[in-house]
Every structure is written in structure tokens, then in C-alpha cells.
Enzyme design. Sequence first.
Site, PDB file in Angstrom:
ATOM      1  N   SER A  34      52.840  41.145 -27.474  1.00  0.00           N
ATOM      2  CA  SER A  34      52.323  42.016 -26.418  1.00  0.00           C
ATOM      3  C   SER A  34      51.574  43.237 -26.944  1.00  0.00           C
ATOM      4  O   SER A  34      50.830  43.860 -26.200  1.00  0.00           O
ATOM      5  CB  SER A  34      53.451  42.473 -25.489  1.00  0.00           C
ATOM      6  OG  SER A  34      54.260  43.438 -26.118  1.00  0.00           O
ATOM      7  N   LYS A  77      55.849  49.086 -26.086  1.00  0.00           N
ATOM      8  CA  LYS A  77      54.713  49.251 -25.174  1.00  0.00           C
ATOM      9  C   LYS A  77      54.011  50.580 -25.457  1.00  0.00           C
ATOM     10  O   LYS A  77      54.532  51.441 -26.147  1.00  0.00           O
ATOM     11  CB  LYS A  77      55.170  49.253 -23.707  1.00  0.00           C
ATOM     12  CG  LYS A  77      55.937  48.010 -23.282  1.00  0.00           C
ATOM     13  CD  LYS A  77      55.093  46.778 -23.285  1.00  0.00           C
ATOM     14  CE  LYS A  77      55.930  45.541 -22.987  1.00  0.00           C
ATOM     15  NZ  LYS A  77      55.269  44.320 -23.367  1.00  0.00           N
TER      16      LYS A  77
END
Length: 166
Positions: A34, A77
Site C-alpha cells: 500500500s 499510511k
Amino acid sequence: MLLFSLLRDGFWLSLFGLLSYGFLFNLSVVRGTSMAPGISDGDRILIETWATAAEESARGGVVVLNSPIESGVDYIKRLIALPGDVVQIAGGRVEVNGTQIEEAYAIAGSPNLFQWTRVAPGHVFVLGDNRPHSSDSREFGAVPVELIRGRVNLRVWPVGSAGHLD
């Protein structure tokens, strides 16, 4: 007697170092893509557990958080917006408070996606850099700040990629 003193001092110094490390930093292994291409599967990162994510200087930084949808799983993230910010995603671009943010690190997501949200008090909005392959605030919404484990500024492995993260 001198040897005993050196061993004792070495023991206390080592114990202090281990405790400091445990309270101030954690070493973690990245799982998943990600955050590709900047942070890859298998990279080792150092998490600054003492750093708060909900401060103005943290916007744009990389954080590790407890997953809001999978118990016992950590996500890595990028922190996009803070409490009270307005986020709009349209045409593959991200705007915060009406200003498009420059994201040289990001792989653009779907140009057909439109999303608008105001980040609630006590929450932050996070996105993975690899937008087409990231489970993030577009899916599960803004994240309570209590789920943020810490900020990430340093990759320690692999050696060839070790150093400060952008």
C-alpha cells in the site's frame, strides 16, 4: 573490583537503552504494497512511538496505526488531513481545505472516484501511497487518533534503501 564495576555499569546502561528503545521506538516489518514504490513489502522501519500524529507538522508524514477494521493488524499510511480539515478526492487528485496537495510519492487512484469529507475532532485522514492497492480512509473513514502508534521517518532495512523517508 574494577571488572565488576565495569560489568555492573554496562548492565545498567544496556538495561536503560533497552527500556528507552521500548518506550520511544519500535522496529516493525512492512507487510503489503500500500505504500509502494517508496516503502516496500519486507522493509524494516523505525516507529517513533512518542511522536504525536495530530499536530500540524505531521501532515504529509508516514504513520503506523492499528487497523480500524482488522484487530491485531498494523497499517502504514500517509497522514493527509487533521481534525477539522476538509478532504476532497476527485479526478485522482487530493485537496485539503481547498488546496491540492503535491504528492510526488503517490500512485494516483481511480480518476472516477469522488469523495468529500470533513475530518471529525479526534480523527485523522490517512491514505496509502499506492492508491489503487490501499485500504485506507477512503474505505474505512477517518481514524481515531488513539489508533496511531507513531510516526515513521526512518527505514533501517534493506541496507541499500536505509535512511530518511520522504
